[in-house]
Design a protein around this motif. Structure first.
Motif, PDB file in Angstrom:
ATOM      1  N   ARG A 187       9.120 -44.360 -23.127  1.00 32.14           N
ATOM      2  CA  ARG A 187      10.564 -44.130 -23.140  1.00 32.14           C
ATOM      3  C   ARG A 187      11.319 -45.232 -22.404  1.00 32.14           C
ATOM      4  N   ALA A 188      10.605 -45.998 -21.547  1.00 40.49           N
ATOM      5  CA  ALA A 188      11.264 -47.042 -20.769  1.00 40.49           C
ATOM      6  C   ALA A 188      11.470 -48.327 -21.557  1.00 40.49           C
ATOM      7  N   ILE A 189      10.835 -48.445 -22.743  1.00 40.00           N
ATOM      8  CA  ILE A 189      10.912 -49.715 -23.479  1.00 40.00           C
ATOM      9  C   ILE A 189      12.348 -50.063 -23.842  1.00 40.00           C
ATOM     10  N   GLU A 190      13.099 -49.099 -24.361  1.00 42.97           N
ATOM     11  CA  GLU A 190      14.467 -49.391 -24.795  1.00 42.97           C
ATOM     12  C   GLU A 190      15.363 -49.825 -23.640  1.00 42.97           C
ATOM     13  N   PRO A 191      15.428 -49.070 -22.493  1.00 40.76           N
ATOM     14  CA  PRO A 191      16.266 -49.546 -21.395  1.00 40.76           C
ATOM     15  C   PRO A 191      15.774 -50.872 -20.809  1.00 40.76           C
ATOM     16  N   LEU A 192      14.476 -51.120 -20.829  1.00 38.57           N
ATOM     17  CA  LEU A 192      13.964 -52.391 -20.320  1.00 38.57           C
ATOM     18  C   LEU A 192      14.382 -53.559 -21.216  1.00 38.57           C
ATOM     19  N   LEU A 193      14.365 -53.350 -22.547  1.00 33.30           N
ATOM     20  CA  LEU A 193      14.843 -54.391 -23.445  1.00 33.30           C
ATOM     21  C   LEU A 193      16.326 -54.666 -23.226  1.00 33.30           C
ATOM     22  N   GLY A 194      17.086 -53.599 -22.901  1.00 39.11           N
ATOM     23  CA  GLY A 194      18.498 -53.788 -22.609  1.00 39.11           C
ATOM     24  C   GLY A 194      18.713 -54.640 -21.372  1.00 39.11           C
ATOM     25  N   ILE A 195      17.926 -54.420 -20.349  1.00 40.79           N
ATOM     26  CA  ILE A 195      18.026 -55.241 -19.128  1.00 40.79           C
ATOM     27  C   ILE A 195      17.665 -56.686 -19.431  1.00 40.79           C
ATOM     28  N   LEU A 196      16.611 -56.870 -20.220  1.00 40.97           N
ATOM     29  CA  LEU A 196      16.151 -58.216 -20.526  1.00 40.97           C
ATOM     30  C   LEU A 196      17.200 -59.000 -21.321  1.00 40.97           C
ATOM     31  N   ALA A 197      17.966 -58.285 -22.148  1.00 35.72           N
ATOM     32  CA  ALA A 197      18.993 -58.947 -22.963  1.00 35.72           C
ATOM     33  C   ALA A 197      20.296 -59.165 -22.209  1.00 35.72           C
TER      34      ALA A 197
END
Length: 609
Positions: A408-418
């Protein structure tokens, strides 16, 4: 020109009139003194009044010689009236030619002691009122003389005045000893309780106090000849606070006891109890002093005595002070399980949400009480809380370091990375977590590392620069007391600036690139990590070279320092002369400022290098 009289020649010729004239009219006190001694050796009865007169009117050396002469004449049957001797003592100048009162020379003893011995032999019951009056004189030497005289008289009528006087005498003075002994000399059973109570109430004597007097009072009690005396004296041993007095009391009892081993056993028990009381005393003071006693309370958390540890925990829990929070967080890692359990429960009770992340760590280390504490702080599910914390700039760094392999953390982590506005160290941690959760394939092409980006030292430097810039730390942070509110407003304004606008200035100017500092830790607590370099030095220690900055906080009379560096977990932290280490985030900076504030106001916080 006058010649010095030849006293020896006059004494051989028994020239009493000439010697009397010299005693009364001589200009030199040494000559008058020799004349008084010569009259004592001649022992002419008619010289007694003259010598008593010299006791009352002449200076110390002469008065002392006259008293010795009077005592010698008394032993040969040529006696002065008791009343005259008492009056001579009362009237005595007791000074030298300069006229200073209360002379401390040896001649004063020559005046009082011979006269006291005469009074002890000569005074009778009819003199008790006179001696009682003298017993209450302001002059301590007269009181000693009266007490000894009453002891010599032996009239029971003197007991009550002596007991009354005893209660007024300072413990650590000779008159107390003399009056005590005079009372004991009567062997009156009714006075035993009074004397034992007085002995028990003796306060701790000074380093060079009247130990001979204390010893003599113990000896005086044995004059009663009662078998009960030893038992009651032995019972006093545990109540004596002063070690030297306790040892003196035990020695005197054991010396006279038929069972000295039993006395020594009581002494050993008393010494153990006294040691325990001395160890407990700082804790009691700390419990009574509130926030000022926090440091002592923390020390007693690891005491050998379980009751001391229990009371220290209760005392720490009762202190409402900001500094307790950091102590409780550190206690979550305490080697004593009871202290860790207390810290978790207390953090939950206090409701301070800064404790959430430390409690999460403690729970993962196996501290079951952490779950209850987290529940009281509103954290029912740790994984859900960490996912939500990724969206908060003040908590996402700590959430990134703790989030598990949760898809479940993949989506918010991709948001931080972007997010190009996110700090470098935040994006770097997000990249690491994405790789751990979904593998390298989950990373977008823009986040794929170039070869030069794999340099751990460069990663450490970039991460530290990004962290400190986001915290708005500069070369000169001003003076204490530090305005944390102003710092928070400045940081909030910086974070809210539109993309592309000029960055807000930092206090004292931007920091230079981090330089290399050494961080020493116990080797057993370290693990090799890509962000640091190590070299074995200083025996059992490893010195870690890592990027960092050093600030001094100095005033005229106090000071400390703190550092910001990359630790062996690859995280930016604060450490140095303050508490901690603290994670380099807003809460960590608040903790640093609090620690520096403990050193007082007026400290200038400036970059050292």
């Amino acid at each position: 020109m006058f010649r010095t009289p030849d006293i020896e020649r006059l004494k051989r010729r028994r020239a009493v009139p000439k010697l009397v004239k010299i005693l009364r009219e001589g200009k030199d006190e040494k000559t008058r003194r020799e004349a008084a001694l010569a009259l004592g050796e001649i022992a002419a009865p008619q010289t007694v009044p003259v010598l008593v007169e010299a006791m009352a009117t002449d200076v110390c050396p002469v008065a002392g010689a006259a008293a010795e002469a009077v005592a010698g004449l008394d032993g040969k049957g040529h006696r002065a009236p008791v009343e005259d001797l008492v009056e001579a003592l009362r009237s005595s100048r007791r000074w030298h030619g300069e006229g200073r009162r209360a002379c401390g020379c040896r001649y004063r003893s020559s005046l009082f002691w011979p006269t006291t011995q005469v009074l002890m032999r000569r005074a009778r019951s009819e003199h008790v009122p006179l001696m009682v009056e003298l017993l209450n004189d302001a002059d301590r030497h007269l009181r000693e003389c009266a007490a000894k005289a009453l002891e010599g008289i032996g009239d029971p009528a003197a007991i009550r005045p002596l007991v009354a006087r005893l209660g007024k005498e300072p413990y650590d003075e000779v008159p107390h000893r003399v009056v005590f002994g005079a009372i004991a000399s009567f062997r009156d059973p009714s006075t035993l309780d009074v004397l034992l109570t007085r002995l028990a109430d003796t306060p701790p004597l000074r380093a060079h106090g009247d130990y001979l007097g204390y010893k003599s009072e113990i000896e005086a009690l044995y004059r009663f000849g009662s078998a009960d005396v030893e038992r009651r004296l032995t019972a006093l041993i545990p109540d004596v606070a002063c070690p030297w007095q306790r040892e003196t009391l035990a020695d005197e009892i054991a010396e006279r006891s038929s069972d000295p081993d039993a006395v020594r056993a009581v002494q050993r028990d008393a010494e153990r109890a006294a040691k325990a009381a001395a160890e407990r005393a700082p804790l009691d003071r700390a419990l009574a002093s509130g926030a000022k006693g926090i440091g002592t309370l923390v020390k007693f958390l690891d005491a050998d005595d379980a009751a001391h540890r229990r009371d220290a925990r209760a005392g720490l829990g009762a202190v409402d002070d900001p500094g307790v929070h950091g102590i409780l967080v550190r206690l979550l890692r305490a080697s004593r399980a009871e202290n860790a359990l207390f810290a978790a429960a207390e953090l939950g009770r206090r409701g301070d949400r800064r404790a959430v992340f430390p409690l999460i760590d403690a729970g993962r280390r196996g501290l079951e009480a952490a779950a209850d504490a987290l529940a009281r702080l509103g954290v029912a599910d740790v994984a859900d809380y960490l996912l939500a914390a990724l969206d908060d700039p003040d908590t996402r760094t700590r959430a990134l370091t703790r989030i598990r392999l949760d898809p479940r953390a993949i989506e918010p982590l991709l948001g931080i990375l972007a997010d190009e506005d996110a700090a470098y160290h935040v994006r770097h941690l997000a990249r690491r977590r994405l790789t751990e959760i979904g593998g390298p394939g989950v990373l977008p092409a823009s986040a794929t590392a170039r070869p030069e980006e794999d340099d751990p030292w460069r990663h450490s430097v970039d991460m530290l620069v990004s962290t400190l810039r986001e915290l708005r730390l500069g070369r000169d942070m001003g003076r204490t007391p530090y305005e944390i509110g102003a710092w928070e407003r400045d940081r909030r304004e910086h974070l809210n600036r539109a993309a592309g606008s000029a960055p807000a200035p930092v206090p004292g100017g931007d920091l230079p690139r981090p330089y290399t500092i050494d961080v020493t830790r116990n080797a057993r607590a370290l693990a090799k990590e890509e962000y640091t370099y190590q070299s074995p030095e200083d025996g059992d220690f490893l010195r870690w070279r890592t990027p960092g900055h050093h600030w001094d906080a100095r005033g005229e009379n106090a000071g400390t320092y703190f550092t910001a560096y990359v630790n062996d977990d690859g995280l930016a932290v604060f450490g140095g002369g303050i508490g901690g280490p603290y994670l380099a985030d807003p809460d960590g900076w608040r903790a640093v400022v609090t620690d520096i504030g403990d050193f007082g106001g007026g400290l200038r916080i400036r970059l050292w290098r």
